[in-house]
Write a protein that holds these residues in place. Structure first.
Motif, PDB file in Angstrom:
ATOM      1  N   LEU A  41     -58.071  17.327 -25.425  1.00 34.32           N
ATOM      2  CA  LEU A  41     -56.328  17.893 -24.842  1.00 34.32           C
ATOM      3  C   LEU A  41     -56.250  18.054 -23.625  1.00 34.32           C
ATOM      4  N   GLY A  42     -56.907  18.712 -23.256  1.00 32.81           N
ATOM      5  CA  GLY A  42     -57.149  18.535 -21.486  1.00 32.81           C
ATOM      6  C   GLY A  42     -57.175  17.285 -20.943  1.00 32.81           C
ATOM      7  N   ILE A  43     -57.573  16.735 -21.182  1.00 30.81           N
ATOM      8  CA  ILE A  43     -57.715  15.161 -20.769  1.00 30.81           C
ATOM      9  C   ILE A  43     -56.620  14.629 -20.590  1.00 30.81           C
ATOM     10  N   ASN A  44     -55.958  14.534 -21.745  1.00 28.85           N
ATOM     11  CA  ASN A  44     -54.712  14.013 -22.279  1.00 28.85           C
ATOM     12  C   ASN A  44     -53.584  14.701 -20.592  1.00 28.85           C
ATOM     13  N   THR A  45     -53.200  15.387 -21.081  1.00 29.16           N
ATOM     14  CA  THR A  45     -52.195  16.292 -19.850  1.00 29.16           C
ATOM     15  C   THR A  45     -52.759  15.937 -18.529  1.00 29.16           C
ATOM     16  N   LEU A  46     -53.412  15.522 -18.262  1.00 24.98           N
ATOM     17  CA  LEU A  46     -53.729  14.785 -16.824  1.00 24.98           C
ATOM     18  C   LEU A  46     -52.601  13.075 -16.424  1.00 24.98           C
ATOM     19  N   PHE A  47     -52.372  12.540 -17.871  1.00 18.78           N
ATOM     20  CA  PHE A  47     -52.019  11.679 -17.323  1.00 18.78           C
ATOM     21  C   PHE A  47     -50.979  11.460 -17.763  1.00 18.78           C
ATOM     22  N   ALA A  48     -50.077  10.788 -17.033  1.00 16.18           N
ATOM     23  CA  ALA A  48     -48.598  10.372 -17.460  1.00 16.18           C
ATOM     24  C   ALA A  48     -48.514  10.036 -18.121  1.00 16.18           C
ATOM     25  N   PRO A  49     -47.147   9.981 -19.273  1.00 22.32           N
ATOM     26  CA  PRO A  49     -46.623   8.555 -20.114  1.00 22.32           C
ATOM     27  C   PRO A  49     -46.851   7.274 -19.185  1.00 22.32           C
ATOM     28  N   LYS A  50     -46.616   5.935 -19.559  1.00 19.71           N
ATOM     29  CA  LYS A  50     -46.128   4.974 -19.116  1.00 19.71           C
ATOM     30  C   LYS A  50     -46.720   4.686 -18.181  1.00 19.71           C
ATOM     31  N   LEU A  51     -48.367   4.913 -17.880  1.00 21.05           N
ATOM     32  CA  LEU A  51     -49.017   4.767 -16.786  1.00 21.05           C
ATOM     33  C   LEU A  51     -49.438   3.367 -16.468  1.00 21.05           C
ATOM     34  N   SER A  52     -49.500   2.306 -15.262  1.00 23.96           N
ATOM     35  CA  SER A  52     -50.720   0.703 -16.211  1.00 23.96           C
ATOM     36  C   SER A  52     -51.148   0.689 -15.959  1.00 23.96           C
ATOM     37  N   ASN A  53     -52.537   0.758 -16.433  1.00 22.56           N
ATOM     38  CA  ASN A  53     -53.480   0.346 -16.872  1.00 22.56           C
ATOM     39  C   ASN A  53     -54.730   0.617 -15.088  1.00 22.56           C
ATOM     40  N   GLN A  54     -53.704   0.156 -14.061  1.00 22.12           N
ATOM     41  CA  GLN A  54     -54.579   0.093 -13.176  1.00 22.12           C
ATOM     42  C   GLN A  54     -54.392   1.336 -12.652  1.00 22.12           C
ATOM     43  N   GLU A  55     -52.645   2.273 -12.725  1.00 21.02           N
ATOM     44  CA  GLU A  55     -52.644   3.282 -11.847  1.00 21.02           C
ATOM     45  C   GLU A  55     -53.528   3.924 -12.821  1.00 21.02           C
ATOM     46  N   SER A  56     -53.620   4.418 -13.978  1.00 24.24           N
ATOM     47  CA  SER A  56     -54.773   4.949 -14.806  1.00 24.24           C
ATOM     48  C   SER A  56     -55.882   4.982 -14.139  1.00 24.24           C
ATOM     49  N   ALA A  57     -56.467   3.647 -14.522  1.00 27.58           N
ATOM     50  CA  ALA A  57     -57.812   3.940 -13.683  1.00 27.58           C
ATOM     51  C   ALA A  57     -58.161   4.214 -12.110  1.00 27.58           C
ATOM     52  N   LYS A  58     -56.947   4.283 -11.609  1.00 29.98           N
ATOM     53  CA  LYS A  58     -57.405   4.578  -9.984  1.00 29.98           C
ATOM     54  C   LYS A  58     -57.128   6.367  -9.846  1.00 29.98           C
ATOM     55  N   LEU A  59     -56.436   6.557 -11.145  1.00 34.81           N
ATOM     56  CA  LEU A  59     -56.082   7.970 -11.027  1.00 34.81           C
ATOM     57  C   LEU A  59     -57.418   8.822 -12.056  1.00 34.81           C
ATOM     58  N   ALA A  60     -58.393   8.452 -12.751  1.00 43.89           N
ATOM     59  CA  ALA A  60     -59.086   8.577 -13.465  1.00 43.89           C
ATOM     60  C   ALA A  60     -60.330   8.387 -12.459  1.00 43.89           C
ATOM     61  N   LYS A  61     -60.240   7.493 -11.152  1.00 45.65           N
ATOM     62  CA  LYS A  61     -61.468   8.005 -10.320  1.00 45.65           C
ATOM     63  C   LYS A  61     -61.291   9.063  -9.189  1.00 45.65           C
ATOM     64  N   ARG A  62     -59.790   9.370  -9.165  1.00 48.16           N
ATOM     65  CA  ARG A  62     -59.110  10.486  -8.507  1.00 48.16           C
ATOM     66  C   ARG A  62     -60.170  12.058  -9.392  1.00 48.16           C
TER      67      ARG A  62
END
Length: 353
Positions: free
Chosen positions: A257-278
């Motif tokens: 649940l904590g991890i889920n709070t870090l991802f905004a809805p409607k992020l593209s796959n590449q935006e999510s990947a970039k965020l995850a790396k950070r």
């Protein structure tokens, strides 16, 4: 002519070995066809590349002729930042006909061959102002293989007064054939003391605030400025490390649940990947802090703003725990690069703690 003939105005903190080299290139009129600016993000590579371009394009016929760039000539007045259009797609700007920049689109994994072909075509045209043509490739280590091959052909047959600057985080991600064609300039993080002095003397912020940001940003001035100018960005960074620190006291469902709070809805796959790396980079910083606390190097702790949470947990986090999670993070980075769902990759790290 030596480099004392001009006064240069570089918007860069530290890395004097690089600005000094560029000054000699300009003063001695020995400009290479290709430069590669290499180093971690948020050190000012793109900012310096734009400033170098502006310097080369400066006509020097306005204001102080000994100052580069002069800031007042016809070229300097036309030199503008390159923004995205309303659709979020990056386009080659027409603000200055002799300066072109491309980068990876937010929702794409690579710079495409179509982008590179348009870029090469723009640089092949005659100069609008009778001087240099400058091209910058951001995220050059994300060129698709076909795009890299197309660019290589241009680098192999450089044209007079055409300068291409490639900006990369890791040279190993560039084809060796491209690396061999460029002058490599390696950017290094600043010392904590240098960044602290910059924040106090140049940015005019309080000493305690400067101490906090210089520690948290680990010698990355552009990141310090981002945190300073955007409190939401800084708050989100603190949220990332809080999610990780809390893992040790949570069950699996709470961690997810904590991890889920870090991802905004409607992020593209590449935006999510970039965020995850950070996020993974931020988590590695916390692991480093645990090791520093373990061996009593308290003054080197990056996230000392969370020392009140880190210290009580130190006794519950062993060196073996840290090594296991480091291994999990490395695997998560590889999985993200292989297009594994970024959230799932982070959840695997949570399971390892």
């Amino acid at each position: 002519m030596d480099n004392t003939d001009f006064t240069f105005n570089w918007p860069l903190v530290g890395n004097r070995h690089i600005t000094g080299y560029l000054e000699k290139c300009v003063s001695n009129r020995r400009i290479s066809g290709t430069y590669i600016f290499s180093g971690p993000d948020n050190l000012g590579k793109t900012t310096l590349a734009k400033s170098f371009a502006k310097t080369l394009l400066c006509k020097g016929d306005g204001g102080n002729k000994k100052k580069l760039p002069c800031g007042q000539c016809s070229s300097c007045r036309r030199f503008k930042d390159f923004n995205q259009d309303n659709s979020g797609q990056t386009e080659i700007s027409e603000a200055h006909g002799d300066f072109h920049i491309i980068k990876k689109d937010k929702d794409k994994k690579n710079i495409s061959i179509e982008q590179v072909r348009e870029f090469i075509y723009s640089l092949s045209l005659s100069s609008f102002m009778g001087g240099y043509k400058i091209g910058i490739v951001k995220h050059a280590d994300s060129l698709s293989s076909s795009a890299a091959n197309a660019l290589l052909k241009t680098l192999e047959e450089p044209k007079s007064k055409v300068v291409i600057i490639l900006i990369v985080e890791n040279l190993d991600n560039l084809p060796a054939t491209i690396v061999s064609r460029g002058q490599i300039l390696r950017f290094n993080p600043l010392s904590i003391e240098t960044l602290y002095d910059y924040l106090v003397k140049t940015r005019k912020i309080g000493r305690e605030r400067a101490k906090e940001l210089s520690r948290v940003c680990l010698g990355r001035p552009a990141l310090a400025v981002k945190f300073l100018e955007n409190s939401e960005t800084y708050d989100f960074y603190k949220q990332q490390i809080d999610v990780f620190i809390n893992f040790k006291e949570q069950n699996i469902n709470e961690r997810f649940l904590g991890i889920n709070t870090l991802f905004a809805p409607k992020l593209s796959n590449q935006e999510s990947a970039k965020l995850a790396k950070r996020i993974l980079q931020a988590w590695q910083g916390v692991l480093r802090d645990y090791l520093l606390l373990e061996y009593s190097f308290n003054s080197l702790v990056q996230n000392y703003i969370r020392a009140d949470k880190l210290k009580p947990l130190k006794a519950r986090v062993s060196v073996f725990d840290i090594l296991r999670v480091v291994k999990a993070i490395k695997l998560a980075e590889k999985n993200i690069a292989a297009n594994v769902n970024p959230k799932l990759a982070l959840e695997e790290v949570a399971l390892a703690f």
